[in-house]
Design an enzyme around this catalytic site. Structure first.
Site, PDB file in Angstrom:
ATOM      1  N   LYS A 150     -28.999  -4.879  28.956  1.00 28.25           N
ATOM      2  CA  LYS A 150     -28.213  -5.709  28.333  1.00 28.25           C
ATOM      3  C   LYS A 150     -26.789  -4.807  27.678  1.00 28.25           C
ATOM      4  CE  LYS A 150     -30.204  -9.835  29.293  1.00 28.25           C
ATOM      5  NZ  LYS A 150     -31.216  -9.276  29.928  1.00 28.25           N
ATOM      6  N   LYS A 200     -28.245 -14.708  24.243  1.00 27.99           N
ATOM      7  CA  LYS A 200     -29.244 -14.147  25.091  1.00 27.99           C
ATOM      8  C   LYS A 200     -29.867 -13.311  24.476  1.00 27.99           C
ATOM      9  CE  LYS A 200     -26.349 -11.778  28.236  1.00 27.99           C
ATOM     10  NZ  LYS A 200     -26.161 -11.481  29.725  1.00 27.99           N
ATOM     11  N   ARG A 250     -24.939 -10.271  42.070  1.00 28.14           N
ATOM     12  CA  ARG A 250     -25.611  -9.057  41.847  1.00 28.14           C
ATOM     13  C   ARG A 250     -24.998  -7.962  42.886  1.00 28.14           C
ATOM     14  NH1 ARG A 250     -30.679  -7.445  40.404  1.00 28.14           N
ATOM     15  NH2 ARG A 250     -29.938  -8.215  38.539  1.00 28.14           N
ATOM     16  N   ARG A 273     -25.537 -15.682  42.878  1.00 27.07           N
ATOM     17  CA  ARG A 273     -26.859 -16.530  42.388  1.00 27.07           C
ATOM     18  C   ARG A 273     -26.074 -17.704  41.595  1.00 27.07           C
ATOM     19  NH1 ARG A 273     -29.398 -11.672  39.339  1.00 27.07           N
ATOM     20  NH2 ARG A 273     -27.314 -11.596  38.964  1.00 27.07           N
ATOM     21  N   ARG A 311     -27.609 -20.933  34.127  1.00 23.94           N
ATOM     22  CA  ARG A 311     -28.084 -19.875  34.639  1.00 23.94           C
ATOM     23  C   ARG A 311     -28.304 -19.614  36.164  1.00 23.94           C
ATOM     24  NH1 ARG A 311     -33.760 -20.110  31.870  1.00 23.94           N
ATOM     25  NH2 ARG A 311     -33.680 -22.285  32.714  1.00 23.94           N
ATOM     26  N   ASP A 324     -24.669  -6.894  37.629  1.00 22.70           N
ATOM     27  CA  ASP A 324     -24.355  -8.460  37.469  1.00 22.70           C
ATOM     28  C   ASP A 324     -22.743  -8.764  37.055  1.00 22.70           C
ATOM     29  OD1 ASP A 324     -26.849  -8.751  37.901  1.00 22.70           O
ATOM     30  OD2 ASP A 324     -27.475  -9.372  36.092  1.00 22.70           O
ATOM     31  N   GLU A 359     -24.128  -7.371  32.996  1.00 18.50           N
ATOM     32  CA  GLU A 359     -25.444  -6.553  32.635  1.00 18.50           C
ATOM     33  C   GLU A 359     -25.194  -5.523  33.725  1.00 18.50           C
ATOM     34  OE1 GLU A 359     -29.013  -8.646  32.918  1.00 18.50           O
ATOM     35  OE2 GLU A 359     -28.488 -10.493  31.362  1.00 18.50           O
ATOM     36  N   ASN A 384     -28.351  -3.619  35.472  1.00 15.62           N
ATOM     37  CA  ASN A 384     -29.642  -3.393  35.571  1.00 15.62           C
ATOM     38  C   ASN A 384     -30.537  -2.195  36.316  1.00 15.62           C
ATOM     39  OD1 ASN A 384     -30.635  -6.584  35.175  1.00 15.62           O
ATOM     40  ND2 ASN A 384     -28.782  -6.236  36.291  1.00 15.62           N
TER      41      ASN A 384
END
Length: 323
Positions: free
Chosen positions: A134, A169, A219, A234, A242, A282, A290, A292
């Site tokens: 994050k 979050k 992604r 997504r 979400r 993301d 984000e 990842n």
């Protein structure tokens, strides 16, 4: 070559969707030898260095012949093998899912020690520690939506009053866990902040809500600094905010947009130079949300829909690094 994968229990792998399984399948197809272990099995012993008693994996013929998105029952034969130093493997792949908790950090320190003893670890343990998923976006504010990181309730309330529509979050969540949207009416803002910050004792993130989430939380995969041609959008379902697949989002593979490619091509060389062989960015509405690095996913969904063999691209890059 001999590959050790540090991950969650292999018995939990979902052959139709797990990226780690796709990596194992591609490596096995090329004749590489595979072992797995969980982080708790890593240990440093006097006179021996960092060692593990791993499980040797032999993929079934059905698994080797399977394709992206296919469920394969009885995909592996496994047996505990002899104790070995991590430095004796050709590569060690750290694929443990979040949370990025104290035990995860301890595992990365053991992996760093293994590196000093000669092990080749991907992604590099120091880079994993330096890029909490994050918080890593804070280095690149030119690509992000307005973001506040704090546990100060007054600061979080003031940020909401300024932005009017926020996503809150936790910093250690995954799969959409613990994500809340608070609109301009501030409904339940106090209760949400109390829960997420544990009454002001735990730091959280607040980001301006991006309505483009309706088009998908994208992604974007980077392999050795190079973006994969397609992202997985997504898309939230059933009134959700979400898009995470774990939260019921629908995955749709789409070519990278010019903005997504701009972000990926800027970050790619920087992150690769730090030892991050595989990264999942993301992106929502052209904003980086984000970075990842622990166990980026979406290999199989992109491969099945776009015809891009992501696992092959990854193993190609891994083999290049191993010479």
């Amino acid at each position: 070559m001999d590959f050790l994968v540090v991950a969650d229990p292999f018995s939990t792998f979902k052959t139709h969707k797990d990226s780690t399984f796709a990596m194992l399948r591609e490596a096995a197809r090329r004749g590489h030898h595979l072992w797995v272990c969980e982080p708790w099995q890593l240990r440093s012993e006097p006179g021996h260095g960092v060692r593990v008693t791993p499980t040797r994996l032999h993929l079934s013929l059905d698994a080797l012949n399977s394709h992206a998105g296919q469920h394969v029952p009885d995909w592996v034969q496994a047996a505990e093998d002899a104790t070995r130093r991590l430095a004796d493997f050709d590569a060690v792949l750290m694929r443990k899912d979040p949370p990025f908790d104290a035990e995860y950090v301890y595992a990365t320190h053991l992996l760093s020690q293994a590196e000093r003893e000669g092990a080749k670890v991907f992604n590099r343990p120091a880079a994993l520690r330096e890029h909490p998923e994050k918080l890593a976006i804070l280095e690149f504010p030119q690509f992000t939506a307005p973001t506040l990181v704090s546990r100060d309730m007054a600061a979080l309330r003031a940020f909401h009053a300024e932005q009017q529509d926020l996503i809150f979050k936790p910093l250690d969540g995954m799969g959409g866990m613990g994500i809340f949207r608070v609109k301009a009416d501030a409904l339940n803002l106090g209760a949400i902040l109390e829960q997420l910050t544990r009454d002001g004792t735990q730091t959280i993130m607040a980001q301006r809500y991006l309505p483009q989430i309706s088009e998908g939380d994208k992604r974007v995969l980077l392999i050795d600094g190079v973006p994969v041609s397609h992202a997985l959008a997504r898309i939230p379902q059933g009134g959700e905010v979400r898009g995470n697949l774990a939260a019921g989002g629908k995955g749709v593979a789409l070519p990278l947009t010019p903005r997504e490619r701009e972000i990926a091509e800027f970050l790619g060389p920087i992150l690769a130079a730090r030892g991050l062989l595989l990264v999942g960015l993301d992106v929502i509405g052209g904003h980086l949300t984000e970075i990842n690095v622990t166990s980026p996913t979406c290999f199989q969904e992109i491969s099945a829909q776009a015809g891009v063999d992501v696992a092959a691209l990854f193993v190609d890059a891994l083999e290049r690094h191993l010479g």
